[in-house]
Design an enzyme around this catalytic site. Sequence first.
Site, mmCIF file in Angstrom:
data_model
loop_
_atom_site.group_PDB
_atom_site.id
_atom_site.type_symbol
_atom_site.label_atom_id
_atom_site.label_comp_id
_atom_site.label_asym_id
_atom_site.label_seq_id
_atom_site.Cartn_x
_atom_site.Cartn_y
_atom_site.Cartn_z
ATOM 1 C CE LYS A 38 -4.528 -1.345 1.524
ATOM 2 N NZ LYS A 38 -4.409 -2.824 1.714
ATOM 3 C CD GLU A 60 -10.537 4.964 0.571
ATOM 4 O OE1 GLU A 60 -10.177 6.135 0.357
ATOM 5 O OE2 GLU A 60 -9.972 3.971 0.084
ATOM 6 C CB SER A 303 -0.182 -8.225 -1.073
ATOM 7 O OG SER A 303 -1.004 -9.028 -0.247
#
Length: 319
Positions: A38, A60, A303
């Site tokens: 991320k 968000e 990930s």
Amino acid sequence: MWQRPDSYGRFEHYRHPNGEGPHIYLKREDLNHAGAHKINNAIGQVLLAKHLGKKRIIAETGAGQHGVATATVCARFGLQCLIYMGAQDMERQALNVFRMRLLDAEVRAVHSGTTTLKDATSEAIRDWVANVETTHYILGSVAGPYPYPMMVREFHKIIGRETRKEAMEKWGGKPDVLVACVGGGSNAMGLFDDFIKDKDVRLIGVEAAGLGLDSDDDGQIIEPHSISAGLDYPGVGPEHSFLKEKGRAEYYGVTDEEALEAFKRLSRLEGIIPALETSHALAYLEELSPTFANETKVVVNCSGRGDKDVQTAIKYLKV
Ligand SMILES: *Cc1c(COP(=O)(O)O)cnc(C)c1O
């Protein structure tokens, strides 16, 4: 960019003792700062916000991971940060709420609608359209209005580029198969992008099937369920739909139970505790591996790391 050169791990569990079977490699996005892919997107967008002269950042978050990544880059670059989060999610993800506040972000509870990610996203968009002159909205996946799906993919495509480069260095060719989990689809698009034109590379996305696949008779969007908060989102980015429609990429589902088994398996085989999201991609190897020819080169996008999921796993796993 944030990878150490030796971070391209490999595990050979699926190889037969006589050396047969596929070679399975992990792309170690879990080693990034803050423990997941991320940050690639968050850092790209915060630099864009700086370039645009915006002083205020909003985002968000559902599980809190995108909120933490956003709060991290805002702390680093000295920008004001406001995170919208469903009231229910704030309760479930108290640790990430604390992390964001520790990083000096304001976390604002959203009490409308489902009080989860869906309505936190609506609130963030409302804020953005009202304050667009001063505010940049760091959206967290390859979803939402244009240009986000494209922009977020661009910031993540380093994943696929590094994979190609490291594959060339390791075995002098391309991988045969790429596997990634799909929530909104950003880590998967990041891995796939550089290989879309290489028709001989299979692209496989793995979605959360929660307790099993079912749907609403009326065709309405229903609240999804997944043990992994990062896959608990009722839509995927448009480019994944396009790739599926074209027959270029394949998508499959994995249940909570299968993901938990994979979570345990990778921890024990490699000393790597994967995120529960990532565990979905790993779990699907159980189906895939027996279908591969010997020496097939498979790259799985790792990930994120699983420290954040230990609290959840405790409730389900006997170890
Ligand atoms: C958020 C997250 C995901 C899901 O998001 P995508 O946009 O589909 O990549 C997957 N894995 C980890 C570790 C995450 O934090």
